[in-house]
Design a protein around this motif. Structure first.
Motif, PDB file in Angstrom:
ATOM      1  N   ALA A   1      18.144  -4.298 -13.134  1.00 21.65           N
ATOM      2  CA  ALA A   1      17.864  -5.711 -12.884  1.00 21.65           C
ATOM      3  C   ALA A   1      17.218  -5.908 -11.523  1.00 21.65           C
ATOM      4  O   ALA A   1      16.392  -6.806 -11.329  1.00 21.65           O
ATOM      5  CB  ALA A   1      19.156  -6.518 -12.982  1.00 21.65           C
ATOM      6  N   LYS A   2      17.601  -5.085 -10.563  1.00 21.38           N
ATOM      7  CA  LYS A   2      17.020  -5.158  -9.221  1.00 21.38           C
ATOM      8  C   LYS A   2      15.709  -4.386  -9.156  1.00 21.38           C
ATOM      9  O   LYS A   2      14.733  -4.843  -8.549  1.00 21.38           O
ATOM     10  CB  LYS A   2      18.001  -4.589  -8.194  1.00 21.38           C
ATOM     11  CG  LYS A   2      17.485  -4.595  -6.773  1.00 21.38           C
ATOM     12  CD  LYS A   2      18.523  -4.034  -5.808  1.00 21.38           C
ATOM     13  CE  LYS A   2      18.015  -4.037  -4.379  1.00 21.38           C
ATOM     14  NZ  LYS A   2      19.014  -3.484  -3.429  1.00 21.38           N
ATOM     15  N   ALA A   3      15.666  -3.209  -9.780  1.00 21.08           N
ATOM     16  CA  ALA A   3      14.514  -2.319  -9.645  1.00 21.08           C
ATOM     17  C   ALA A   3      13.301  -2.781 -10.435  1.00 21.08           C
ATOM     18  O   ALA A   3      12.159  -2.586  -9.995  1.00 21.08           O
ATOM     19  CB  ALA A   3      14.907  -0.907 -10.080  1.00 21.08           C
ATOM     20  N   ASN A   4      13.525  -3.399 -11.599  1.00 23.13           N
ATOM     21  CA  ASN A   4      12.397  -3.686 -12.488  1.00 23.13           C
ATOM     22  C   ASN A   4      11.391  -4.657 -11.893  1.00 23.13           C
ATOM     23  O   ASN A   4      10.197  -4.573 -12.182  1.00 23.13           O
ATOM     24  CB  ASN A   4      12.914  -4.210 -13.830  1.00 23.13           C
ATOM     25  CG  ASN A   4      13.552  -3.122 -14.659  1.00 23.13           C
ATOM     26  OD1 ASN A   4      13.340  -1.935 -14.401  1.00 23.13           O
ATOM     27  ND2 ASN A   4      14.343  -3.501 -15.655  1.00 23.13           N
ATOM     28  N   GLY A   5      11.858  -5.572 -11.061  1.00 21.76           N
ATOM     29  CA  GLY A   5      10.929  -6.504 -10.437  1.00 21.76           C
ATOM     30  C   GLY A   5       9.903  -5.792  -9.577  1.00 21.76           C
ATOM     31  O   GLY A   5       8.708  -6.105  -9.618  1.00 21.76           O
ATOM     32  N   LEU A   6      10.352  -4.801  -8.790  1.00 21.66           N
ATOM     33  CA  LEU A   6       9.431  -4.031  -7.956  1.00 21.66           C
ATOM     34  C   LEU A   6       8.622  -3.045  -8.785  1.00 21.66           C
ATOM     35  O   LEU A   6       7.411  -2.903  -8.599  1.00 21.66           O
ATOM     36  CB  LEU A   6      10.210  -3.290  -6.860  1.00 21.66           C
ATOM     37  CG  LEU A   6       9.407  -2.427  -5.888  1.00 21.66           C
ATOM     38  CD1 LEU A   6       8.287  -3.235  -5.230  1.00 21.66           C
ATOM     39  CD2 LEU A   6      10.318  -1.832  -4.819  1.00 21.66           C
ATOM     40  N   LEU A   7       9.283  -2.378  -9.733  1.00 22.92           N
ATOM     41  CA  LEU A   7       8.582  -1.393 -10.563  1.00 22.92           C
ATOM     42  C   LEU A   7       7.447  -2.023 -11.369  1.00 22.92           C
ATOM     43  O   LEU A   7       6.435  -1.372 -11.645  1.00 22.92           O
ATOM     44  CB  LEU A   7       9.569  -0.711 -11.510  1.00 22.92           C
ATOM     45  CG  LEU A   7      10.525   0.306 -10.878  1.00 22.92           C
ATOM     46  CD1 LEU A   7      11.599   0.720 -11.867  1.00 22.92           C
ATOM     47  CD2 LEU A   7       9.761   1.527 -10.371  1.00 22.92           C
ATOM     48  N   SER A   8       7.606  -3.289 -11.728  1.00 22.26           N
ATOM     49  CA  SER A   8       6.564  -3.948 -12.517  1.00 22.26           C
ATOM     50  C   SER A   8       5.264  -4.098 -11.738  1.00 22.26           C
ATOM     51  O   SER A   8       4.199  -4.303 -12.329  1.00 22.26           O
ATOM     52  CB  SER A   8       7.056  -5.330 -12.981  1.00 22.26           C
ATOM     53  OG  SER A   8       7.221  -6.206 -11.869  1.00 22.26           O
ATOM     54  N   HIS A   9       5.329  -3.982 -10.388  1.00 20.19           N
ATOM     55  CA  HIS A   9       4.129  -4.070  -9.546  1.00 20.19           C
ATOM     56  C   HIS A   9       3.567  -2.690  -9.194  1.00 20.19           C
ATOM     57  O   HIS A   9       2.566  -2.602  -8.482  1.00 20.19           O
ATOM     58  CB  HIS A   9       4.452  -4.823  -8.257  1.00 20.19           C
ATOM     59  CG  HIS A   9       4.747  -6.276  -8.474  1.00 20.19           C
ATOM     60  ND1 HIS A   9       3.769  -7.224  -8.683  1.00 20.19           N
ATOM     61  CD2 HIS A   9       5.923  -6.948  -8.523  1.00 20.19           C
ATOM     62  CE1 HIS A   9       4.312  -8.409  -8.847  1.00 20.19           C
ATOM     63  NE2 HIS A   9       5.627  -8.270  -8.753  1.00 20.19           N
ATOM     64  N   ILE A  10       4.218  -1.629  -9.651  1.00 19.40           N
ATOM     65  CA  ILE A  10       3.773  -0.264  -9.359  1.00 19.40           C
ATOM     66  C   ILE A  10       3.144   0.315 -10.622  1.00 19.40           C
ATOM     67  O   ILE A  10       3.849   0.546 -11.611  1.00 19.40           O
ATOM     68  CB  ILE A  10       4.947   0.618  -8.890  1.00 19.40           C
ATOM     69  CG1 ILE A  10       5.565   0.039  -7.608  1.00 19.40           C
ATOM     70  CG2 ILE A  10       4.497   2.061  -8.666  1.00 19.40           C
ATOM     71  CD1 ILE A  10       6.812   0.776  -7.134  1.00 19.40           C
ATOM     72  N   PRO A  11       1.827   0.544 -10.647  1.00 18.77           N
ATOM     73  CA  PRO A  11       1.181   1.032 -11.859  1.00 18.77           C
ATOM     74  C   PRO A  11       1.800   2.312 -12.429  1.00 18.77           C
ATOM     75  O   PRO A  11       1.803   2.490 -13.650  1.00 18.77           O
ATOM     76  CB  PRO A  11      -0.267   1.267 -11.406  1.00 18.77           C
ATOM     77  CG  PRO A  11      -0.475   0.262 -10.325  1.00 18.77           C
ATOM     78  CD  PRO A  11       0.838   0.202  -9.598  1.00 18.77           C
ATOM     79  N   LEU A  12       2.318   3.186 -11.594  1.00 18.18           N
ATOM     80  CA  LEU A  12       2.943   4.412 -12.095  1.00 18.18           C
ATOM     81  C   LEU A  12       4.333   4.169 -12.669  1.00 18.18           C
ATOM     82  O   LEU A  12       4.922   5.073 -13.260  1.00 18.18           O
ATOM     83  CB  LEU A  12       3.022   5.467 -10.977  1.00 18.18           C
ATOM     84  CG  LEU A  12       1.693   6.049 -10.508  1.00 18.18           C
ATOM     85  CD1 LEU A  12       1.927   7.108  -9.430  1.00 18.18           C
ATOM     86  CD2 LEU A  12       0.906   6.652 -11.664  1.00 18.18           C
ATOM     87  N   ARG A  13       4.878   2.953 -12.445  1.00 17.13           N
ATOM     88  CA  ARG A  13       6.172   2.549 -13.016  1.00 17.13           C
ATOM     89  C   ARG A  13       7.318   3.474 -12.616  1.00 17.13           C
ATOM     90  O   ARG A  13       8.227   3.735 -13.403  1.00 17.13           O
ATOM     91  CB  ARG A  13       6.083   2.455 -14.546  1.00 17.13           C
ATOM     92  CG  ARG A  13       5.145   1.372 -15.057  1.00 17.13           C
ATOM     93  CD  ARG A  13       5.614  -0.025 -14.637  1.00 17.13           C
ATOM     94  NE  ARG A  13       4.851  -1.075 -15.301  1.00 17.13           N
ATOM     95  CZ  ARG A  13       3.755  -1.652 -14.793  1.00 17.13           C
ATOM     96  NH1 ARG A  13       3.297  -1.273 -13.597  1.00 17.13           N
ATOM     97  NH2 ARG A  13       3.124  -2.602 -15.463  1.00 17.13           N
TER      98      ARG A  13
ATOM     99  N   TYR B   1       0.889   0.292  -5.825  1.00 20.62           N
ATOM    100  CA  TYR B   1       1.393  -1.088  -5.645  1.00 20.62           C
ATOM    101  C   TYR B   1       0.311  -2.000  -5.074  1.00 20.62           C
ATOM    102  O   TYR B   1       0.133  -3.127  -5.534  1.00 20.62           O
ATOM    103  CB  TYR B   1       2.612  -1.063  -4.697  1.00 20.62           C
ATOM    104  CG  TYR B   1       3.202  -2.424  -4.419  1.00 20.62           C
ATOM    105  CD1 TYR B   1       4.317  -2.883  -5.105  1.00 20.62           C
ATOM    106  CD2 TYR B   1       2.645  -3.277  -3.450  1.00 20.62           C
ATOM    107  CE1 TYR B   1       4.857  -4.139  -4.847  1.00 20.62           C
ATOM    108  CE2 TYR B   1       3.174  -4.526  -3.196  1.00 20.62           C
ATOM    109  CZ  TYR B   1       4.285  -4.954  -3.893  1.00 20.62           C
ATOM    110  OH  TYR B   1       4.821  -6.182  -3.646  1.00 20.62           O
ATOM    111  N   SER B   2      -0.425  -1.527  -4.078  1.00 20.49           N
ATOM    112  CA  SER B   2      -1.394  -2.375  -3.385  1.00 20.49           C
ATOM    113  C   SER B   2      -2.624  -2.663  -4.215  1.00 20.49           C
ATOM    114  O   SER B   2      -3.415  -3.551  -3.883  1.00 20.49           O
ATOM    115  CB  SER B   2      -1.805  -1.715  -2.059  1.00 20.49           C
ATOM    116  OG  SER B   2      -0.679  -1.524  -1.229  1.00 20.49           O
ATOM    117  N   ALA B   3      -2.785  -1.913  -5.315  1.00 17.85           N
ATOM    118  CA  ALA B   3      -3.927  -2.149  -6.198  1.00 17.85           C
ATOM    119  C   ALA B   3      -3.618  -3.183  -7.268  1.00 17.85           C
ATOM    120  O   ALA B   3      -4.521  -3.659  -7.962  1.00 17.85           O
ATOM    121  CB  ALA B   3      -4.345  -0.843  -6.863  1.00 17.85           C
ATOM    122  N   SER B   4      -2.345  -3.508  -7.423  1.00 22.84           N
ATOM    123  CA  SER B   4      -1.955  -4.413  -8.517  1.00 22.84           C
ATOM    124  C   SER B   4      -2.103  -5.875  -8.108  1.00 22.84           C
ATOM    125  O   SER B   4      -2.249  -6.194  -6.942  1.00 22.84           O
ATOM    126  CB  SER B   4      -0.519  -4.125  -8.932  1.00 22.84           C
ATOM    127  OG  SER B   4       0.375  -4.419  -7.880  1.00 22.84           O
TER     128      SER B   4
END
Length: 237
Positions: free
Chosen positions: A188-200, A234-237
């Motif tokens: 629940a905490k991680a998915n918000g950040l992971l959704s912005h990282i193309p490599l997931r 992340y910075s490319a998303s």
């Protein structure tokens, strides 16, 4: 790395501890700096050929005294850091000082103290963070301290360049150290950040240390003044 003398701060755990093991395995002469004697004793038992220095880097004068007899260096890794993460309204003066005293003031002090020891052709690597270039809730003091690290990195690259000393930073996102796994194991905490990282996914300690080794090495002989993002896109998303 073989035969090079490298000083690493913040070696008690996580990235710094793992980096000492890697450098030791590659034949470097490692000087490990940490504030807890028990951590250094364990590291020395695992890597018998290293030297150790026990000092609290938040103490300006004690740090200068502890580092005064360090031999000439081929590399310096300013890895020590703290992260006090709280909403802006809850950050105390101590929280603010804890972030800045280690994350930037100690980097300044250690580098200034060791500057005369740095050989021509040597390399400094500062551990920064993606948070120094991107904003995250609860990271106001931490992000400000890491933005200062990025700024100092570029300033030192300008000043040390004529001495043939390179200065760079690495800027990871969440890295799966023990602390990283503990803090980000909740989907629940991680998915918000992971959704912005193309490599997931988050980064591994080995991936940070691969970047540090590259920047320390002669393979990066024309890399100077960079802040290397290690954030899976992340910075490319």
């Amino acid at each position: 790395m073989k035969g090079k003398t490298i000083l690493v701060t913040g070696t008690g755990q996580g990235i710094g501890c793992a980096l000492v093991h890697v450098l030791h395995s590659l034949g470097a002469k490692v000087i490990a700096v940490a504030r807890r004697p028990e951590s250094l004793a364990q590291l020395k038992a695992e890597c018998p050929n290293i030297e150790t220095i026990c000092v609290d880097l938040s103490n300006w004068d004690a740090t200068k005294a502890a580092l005064k007899d360090v031999p000439p260096l081929d590399g310096l890794v300013n890895n020590a850091g703290v992260a006090v993460i709280k909403p802006f309204e809850e950050i105390t003066e101590k929280d603010f000082d804890d972030n800045f005293n280690v994350n930037i003031k100690a980097v300044f002090n250690v580098t200034q103290t060791l500057s005369p020891k740095l050989k021509s052709g040597s390399s400094i690597v500062n551990l920064s963070s993606l948070a120094g270039q991107r904003s995250f809730a609860g990271h106001s003091a931490y992000s400000a301290s890491k933005a200062a690290v990025d700024s100092l990195t570029k300033s030192l690259a300008l000043e040390f360049g004529p001495r043939k000393i390179r200065v760079n930073a690495v800027n990871p996102t969440v890295i799966l150290t023990k602390m990283g796994r503990d803090h980000w194991s909740d989907p629940a905490k991680a998915n918000g950040l992971l959704s912005h990282i193309p490599l997931r996914r988050f980064g591994e300690v080995s991936e940070v240390n691969d970047a540090i080794i590259f920047l320390l090495s002669d393979k990066a002989s024309y890399v100077n003044g960079t802040t290397m993002l290690l954030e899976g896109g992340y910075s490319a998303s």
